[in-house]
Design a protein around this motif. Structure first.
Motif, short mmCIF file in Angstrom:
data_model
loop_
_atom_site.label_atom_id
_atom_site.label_comp_id
_atom_site.label_asym_id
_atom_site.label_seq_id
_atom_site.Cartn_x
_atom_site.Cartn_y
_atom_site.Cartn_z
N LEU A 166 -31.45 -67.78 -16.07
CA LEU A 166 -30.53 -66.82 -16.67
C LEU A 166 -31.28 -65.79 -17.51
N VAL A 389 -24.07 -66.17 -26.57
CA VAL A 389 -24.55 -65.39 -25.43
C VAL A 389 -25.04 -64.02 -25.90
N PRO A 395 -22.47 -60.19 -19.24
CA PRO A 395 -22.91 -61.55 -18.88
C PRO A 395 -21.95 -62.27 -17.94
N GLN A 396 -20.66 -61.88 -17.96
CA GLN A 396 -19.69 -62.62 -17.15
C GLN A 396 -20.04 -62.55 -15.66
N ILE A 399 -23.17 -64.79 -14.91
CA ILE A 399 -22.86 -66.22 -15.01
C ILE A 399 -21.95 -66.64 -13.85
N GLU A 402 -24.03 -66.98 -10.80
CA GLU A 402 -24.82 -68.21 -10.87
C GLU A 402 -23.96 -69.43 -10.55
N LEU A 435 -23.19 -75.70 -16.64
CA LEU A 435 -22.71 -74.32 -16.73
C LEU A 435 -21.18 -74.28 -16.78
#
Length: 446
Positions: A166, A389, A395-396, A399, A402, A435
């Protein structure tokens, strides 16, 4: 190991003594003795005594007396045997010398314990049987804990790999320091321990050892001016032992003191106080075990006396070497040692000493692993909290992407024959689970 086999298993005392001599005479006489050389000198003396060669035995004991570590347990034993041999030699021209067993027991007869036990000595077979149970259960407990520790290490590696991945995408996840009591639940730790170890080693034993271990680690961290590590260790000690006032008090002082130098000075002082306290606790434990053993033996309750002697010996074997320099602890340990010797004579003593060495070594390995395991449990609990975060990009999206990639990888590997137990599959599955726990809303949408 070969010398010990020749001595104990084959009964070849002459050859064993030569091999022991080769070990302890490998350095100049004035050099400081290592633990192995001390033990070799002592065993050489025992072998020569068994052969009736008191002169050579005295030379080995005298070497240990002159070159051994001051106040070490083996040096004290060698001194006692050397005195006994000298007394026997001096008395041989008089009314006759005492037996080896009488000489050893006479040296140890300092208080009422010897008088209480002299009328009903414990059978060596019962002691050996009790010790052998320790020798068997500690390795099995260690094997089980190693499996649990490997899983914890794999989980830690999975989290580290996920955080690094990340970070390379521009997303930093931070886990702010939290009070251990809020994240590390004693009931959950005890339950997991019970599932792994069962009743082989009682949780109470590990809990007491670990709480003291975390307390000392916290004080040492504070002495090195590492307030963050000190707070983490001290709060972990309180989770394991809520009544540990020493840890609670120092945690309060951590918040009060702003000067790193003042914190280090206070921690150093507390470490010295803690060692004095732990020495006093060990003295009390040994006195209690030996007194109860004497009472049970005098009442012909051998089955109750043996565990008291066994627990006392284990307490001595697991104590830090510095504790044995305390005069009273040294005397109590000597009395305990001679009680075993007087119980069965020199031959049985060799078996007892080696059996206890094995049991204590396995116990140390297990308790070291337990400390590492609990540290992993603690670290895992801290990282189970929602992270902070930081990211220069939204970031959404990163993530969520991922999460999708991990979910596809888990599904693909789960369908492959033999892949479900593969370490890589387990790591990916753990990353997906972690996660999802950190970002449940994103996991639900993806």
């Amino acid at each position: 190991l070969e010398a010990w086999y020749l001595e104990v298993a084959a009964g070849s005392f002459e050859e064993a003594a030569r091999q022991y001599e080769a070990i302890y005479l490998t350095r100049p006489p004035g050099a400081r003795a290592s633990a192995d050389r001390e033990r070799a000198a002592y065993r050489a003396g025992c072998c020569y005594e068994a052969l009736g060669k008191e002169g050579l035995a005295a030379l080995a004991y005298d070497w240990l007396d002159r070159s051994g570590v001051e106040d070490s347990l083996l040096r004290r034993r060698a001194q006692a045997r050397l005195r006994r041999l000298q007394e026997q030699h001096a008395g041989s021209s008089g009314s006759g010398s005492d037996s080896v067993s009488d000489g050893v027991r006479g040296d140890a007869r300092q208080e009422a314990l010897e008088a209480a036990l002299s009328g009903s000595m414990l059978e060596v077979a019962a002691i050996l049987e009790s010790i052998e149970d320790d020798v068997r259960r500690w390795p099995e407990a260690r094997r089980r804990l190693q499996g649990a520790l490997i899983e914890k290490q794999l989980s830690a590696e999975a989290v580290k790999d996920l955080l690094d991945r990340l970070r390379r995408q521009g997303v930093e996840l931070d886990f702010p320091a939290a009070d251990s009591a809020s994240v590390l639940k004693l009931g959950a730790v005890e339950s997991e321990y019970a599932q792994r170890i069962g009743s082989l080693v009682p949780w109470k034993t590990v809990r007491s050892h670990m709480s003291r271990g975390f307390l000392v680690a916290g004080l040492r961290a504070a002495a090195c001016r590492d307030a963050s590590s000190a707070r983490r260790c001290l709060s972990a000690a309180l989770v394991l032992e809520p009544s540990l006032e020493e840890a609670r008090e120092f945690l309060l002082r951590l918040d009060e003191l702003s000067s790193p130098a003042a914190l280090a000075a206070l921690a150093t002082s507390r470490l010295e106080e803690q060692q004095r306290l732990d020495v006093a606790i060990l003295r009390q434990r040994l006195r209690g075990h030996l007194t109860r053993a004497a009472q049970e033996a005098a009442a012909q309750r051998r089955d109750r006396a043996v565990p008291e002697l066994r627990d006392a010996w284990m307490a001595v074997e697991l104590a830090p070497p510095a504790f044995l320099q305390d005069r009273e602890i040294g005397e109590l340990a000597e009395r305990l040692y001679y009680e075993f010797v007087a119980a069965g004579g020199d031959t049985a003593q060799r078996f007892l000493e080696m059996a206890w060495s094995d049991a204590a070594g396995e116990a140390r390995l297990f308790l070291d692993l337990a400390q590492e395991w609990i540290e992993h449990v603690h670290r895992d609990a801290l990282r189970s909290q929602p992270p902070l975060v930081r990211s220069v990009f939204p970031p959404q999206e990163i993530i969520a992407r991922e999460l999708e990639q991990l979910a596809r990888a888990v599904k693909k590997q789960a369908g492959a024959e033999g892949r479900r137990s593969d370490p890589r599959h387990l790591m990916v599955a753990q990353q997906l689970e972690r996660l999802r726990g950190w970002f449940p809303d994103l996991a639900a949408r993806s």
